[in-house]
Design a protein around this motif. Structure first.
Motif, PDB file in Angstrom:
ATOM      1  N   ILE A  32       0.842  -1.206   0.000  1.00  0.00           N
ATOM      2  CA  ILE A  32       0.000   0.000   0.000  1.00  0.00           C
ATOM      3  C   ILE A  32       0.875   1.254   0.000  1.00  0.00           C
ATOM      4  N   CYS A  33       1.971   1.231   0.742  1.00  0.00           N
ATOM      5  CA  CYS A  33       2.889   2.381   0.730  1.00  0.00           C
ATOM      6  C   CYS A  33       3.435   2.625  -0.672  1.00  0.00           C
ATOM      7  N   SER A  34       3.822   1.558  -1.357  1.00  0.00           N
ATOM      8  CA  SER A  34       4.379   1.741  -2.702  1.00  0.00           C
ATOM      9  C   SER A  34       3.327   2.292  -3.659  1.00  0.00           C
ATOM     10  N   MET A  35       2.094   1.834  -3.535  1.00  0.00           N
ATOM     11  CA  MET A  35       1.026   2.367  -4.384  1.00  0.00           C
ATOM     12  C   MET A  35       0.730   3.830  -4.044  1.00  0.00           C
ATOM     13  N   GLN A  36       0.819   4.184  -2.784  1.00  0.00           N
ATOM     14  CA  GLN A  36       0.582   5.573  -2.393  1.00  0.00           C
ATOM     15  C   GLN A  36       1.709   6.475  -2.876  1.00  0.00           C
ATOM     16  N   VAL A  37       2.935   5.956  -2.953  1.00  0.00           N
ATOM     17  CA  VAL A  37       4.041   6.739  -3.520  1.00  0.00           C
ATOM     18  C   VAL A  37       3.718   7.071  -4.980  1.00  0.00           C
ATOM     19  N   ILE A  38       3.223   6.077  -5.717  1.00  0.00           N
ATOM     20  CA  ILE A  38       2.832   6.319  -7.111  1.00  0.00           C
ATOM     21  C   ILE A  38       1.711   7.351  -7.165  1.00  0.00           C
ATOM     22  N   GLN A  39       0.775   7.259  -6.229  1.00  0.00           N
ATOM     23  CA  GLN A  39      -0.328   8.218  -6.153  1.00  0.00           C
ATOM     24  C   GLN A  39       0.210   9.640  -5.971  1.00  0.00           C
ATOM     25  N   VAL A  40       1.169   9.805  -5.078  1.00  0.00           N
ATOM     26  CA  VAL A  40       1.765  11.125  -4.837  1.00  0.00           C
ATOM     27  C   VAL A  40       2.509  11.599  -6.082  1.00  0.00           C
ATOM     28  N   LEU A  41       3.270  10.707  -6.692  1.00  0.00           N
ATOM     29  CA  LEU A  41       4.036  11.075  -7.884  1.00  0.00           C
ATOM     30  C   LEU A  41       3.143  11.396  -9.080  1.00  0.00           C
ATOM     31  N   SER A  42       1.906  10.954  -9.048  1.00  0.00           N
ATOM     32  CA  SER A  42       0.993  11.216 -10.168  1.00  0.00           C
ATOM     33  C   SER A  42       0.650  12.698 -10.308  1.00  0.00           C
ATOM     34  N   GLN A  48      -8.709  15.079 -17.884  1.00  0.00           N
ATOM     35  CA  GLN A  48      -9.172  13.694 -17.748  1.00  0.00           C
ATOM     36  C   GLN A  48      -7.996  12.752 -17.489  1.00  0.00           C
ATOM     37  N   ALA A  49      -6.875  12.978 -18.178  1.00  0.00           N
ATOM     38  CA  ALA A  49      -5.701  12.136 -17.978  1.00  0.00           C
ATOM     39  C   ALA A  49      -5.151  12.312 -16.560  1.00  0.00           C
ATOM     40  N   TYR A  50      -5.094  13.546 -16.092  1.00  0.00           N
ATOM     41  CA  TYR A  50      -4.632  13.828 -14.730  1.00  0.00           C
ATOM     42  C   TYR A  50      -5.534  13.150 -13.718  1.00  0.00           C
ATOM     43  N   PHE A  51      -6.843  13.232 -13.933  1.00  0.00           N
ATOM     44  CA  PHE A  51      -7.793  12.600 -13.022  1.00  0.00           C
ATOM     45  C   PHE A  51      -7.585  11.094 -12.966  1.00  0.00           C
ATOM     46  N   VAL A  52      -7.467  10.465 -14.131  1.00  0.00           N
ATOM     47  CA  VAL A  52      -7.315   9.003 -14.176  1.00  0.00           C
ATOM     48  C   VAL A  52      -6.022   8.583 -13.482  1.00  0.00           C
ATOM     49  N   ILE A  53      -4.942   9.309 -13.760  1.00  0.00           N
ATOM     50  CA  ILE A  53      -3.659   8.986 -13.130  1.00  0.00           C
ATOM     51  C   ILE A  53      -3.752   9.150 -11.612  1.00  0.00           C
ATOM     52  N   ALA A  54      -4.390  10.222 -11.169  1.00  0.00           N
ATOM     53  CA  ALA A  54      -4.461  10.517  -9.738  1.00  0.00           C
ATOM     54  C   ALA A  54      -5.447   9.636  -8.986  1.00  0.00           C
ATOM     55  N   ALA A  55      -6.474   9.130  -9.655  1.00  0.00           N
ATOM     56  CA  ALA A  55      -7.520   8.383  -8.972  1.00  0.00           C
ATOM     57  C   ALA A  55      -7.405   6.870  -9.102  1.00  0.00           C
ATOM     58  N   PHE A  56      -6.573   6.383  -9.978  1.00  0.00           N
ATOM     59  CA  PHE A  56      -6.529   4.945 -10.262  1.00  0.00           C
ATOM     60  C   PHE A  56      -6.074   4.100  -9.078  1.00  0.00           C
ATOM     61  N   TRP A  57      -5.023   4.501  -8.393  1.00  0.00           N
ATOM     62  CA  TRP A  57      -4.343   3.613  -7.457  1.00  0.00           C
ATOM     63  C   TRP A  57      -5.125   3.282  -6.208  1.00  0.00           C
ATOM     64  N   VAL A  58      -6.181   3.993  -5.915  1.00  0.00           N
ATOM     65  CA  VAL A  58      -6.956   3.663  -4.719  1.00  0.00           C
ATOM     66  C   VAL A  58      -7.657   2.305  -4.876  1.00  0.00           C
ATOM     67  N   TYR A  59      -8.000   1.920  -6.102  1.00  0.00           N
ATOM     68  CA  TYR A  59      -8.661   0.630  -6.308  1.00  0.00           C
ATOM     69  C   TYR A  59      -7.738  -0.545  -5.973  1.00  0.00           C
ATOM     70  N   PRO A  60      -6.512  -0.600  -6.519  1.00  0.00           N
ATOM     71  CA  PRO A  60      -5.617  -1.690  -6.111  1.00  0.00           C
ATOM     72  C   PRO A  60      -5.285  -1.649  -4.617  1.00  0.00           C
ATOM     73  N   MET A  61      -5.232  -0.449  -4.037  1.00  0.00           N
ATOM     74  CA  MET A  61      -4.948  -0.345  -2.608  1.00  0.00           C
ATOM     75  C   MET A  61      -6.063  -0.993  -1.786  1.00  0.00           C
ATOM     76  N   LEU A  62      -7.310  -0.782  -2.186  1.00  0.00           N
ATOM     77  CA  LEU A  62      -8.423  -1.413  -1.482  1.00  0.00           C
ATOM     78  C   LEU A  62      -8.393  -2.924  -1.656  1.00  0.00           C
ATOM     79  N   ILE A  63      -7.997  -3.383  -2.831  1.00  0.00           N
ATOM     80  CA  ILE A  63      -7.892  -4.828  -3.063  1.00  0.00           C
ATOM     81  C   ILE A  63      -6.792  -5.427  -2.187  1.00  0.00           C
ATOM     82  N   VAL A  64      -5.658  -4.748  -2.064  1.00  0.00           N
ATOM     83  CA  VAL A  64      -4.570  -5.227  -1.216  1.00  0.00           C
ATOM     84  C   VAL A  64      -5.015  -5.260   0.235  1.00  0.00           C
ATOM     85  N   LEU A  65      -5.743  -4.255   0.686  1.00  0.00           N
ATOM     86  CA  LEU A  65      -6.260  -4.258   2.063  1.00  0.00           C
ATOM     87  C   LEU A  65      -7.185  -5.444   2.281  1.00  0.00           C
ATOM     88  N   THR A  66      -8.029  -5.728   1.315  1.00  0.00           N
ATOM     89  CA  THR A  66      -8.924  -6.883   1.446  1.00  0.00           C
ATOM     90  C   THR A  66      -8.138  -8.175   1.519  1.00  0.00           C
TER      91      THR A  66
END
Length: 130
Positions: A84-94, A107-125
Motif C-alpha cells: 500500500i505504501c508503494s502504491m501511495q508513492v505512485i499516487q503522490v508522484l501522479s 481527464q488524464a490527470y484525473f485518471v492517473i491521480a484516482a486509479f491507485w486507490v482501487y488496487p490499494m483497497l484490493i490489497v487491504l482486502t
C-alpha cells in the motif's frame, strides 16, 4: 451505476470487512482511508476547474496519507502495508506530470491521480483475509 457510486460501494464493503475481520493494522488502514478520502473531498477544487491545474490540496492530502501508511508499515508486521505504501508513492508522484506539462488533459490527470486507490483497497482486502 456511476464510477463514484461504484467507488463508494467498494470502499464501504472493504472498510466494513476489514474493520470486522482485520486486526489492529487493518483497522488503522480503514481509518486512514476514510479520513484521507474525506479530506480529499474537502480539499478538491470546485468541479468546473477540477484537475485543470495541479490539485495542491489533494497533493498535500496524498502526502499525509503516505506518511500515515509509512508509519503503519513501520509498526505493523504485515507485508501488505508495504504494498500500500508503494502504491501511495505512485499516487503522490501522479501529481508531478501536470506540474511539468500544464497542457495535460484534465481527464488524464484525473485518471492517473484516482486509479491507485482501487488496487490499494484490493490489497487491504487480501491482507485482511490472510
Amino acid at each position: 451505476m456511476s464510477r463514484i457510486d461504484l467507488f463508494f460501494s467498494l470502499l464501504a464493503v472493504v472498510c466494513i470487512y476489514s474493520a470486522i475481520r482485520g486486526g489492529q493494522p487493518e483497522k488503522r488502514a480503514v481509518m486512514i482511508f476514510i479520513v484521507g478520502i474525506a479530506m480529499t473531498i474537502v480539499t478538491a477544487s470546485p468541479s468546473e476547474g477540477r484537475f485543470a491545474q495541479p490539485e495542491v490540496g489533494i497533493f498535500i492530502v496524498d502526502l499525509a496519507i503516505l506518511s500515515a501508511f509509512v508509519m503503519l508499515a513501520l509498526h505493523a508486521e504485515r507485508y501488505w502495508t508495504i504494498w500500500i505504501c508503494s502504491m501511495q508513492v505512485i499516487q503522490v508522484l501522479s501529481h508531478i506530470p501536470i506540474m511539468i506539462i500544464p497542457e495535460l488533459l484534465p481527464q488524464a490527470y484525473f485518471v492517473i491521480a484516482a486509479f491507485w486507490v482501487y488496487p490499494m483497497l484490493i490489497v487491504l482486502t487480501a491482507g485482511t483475509y490472510r
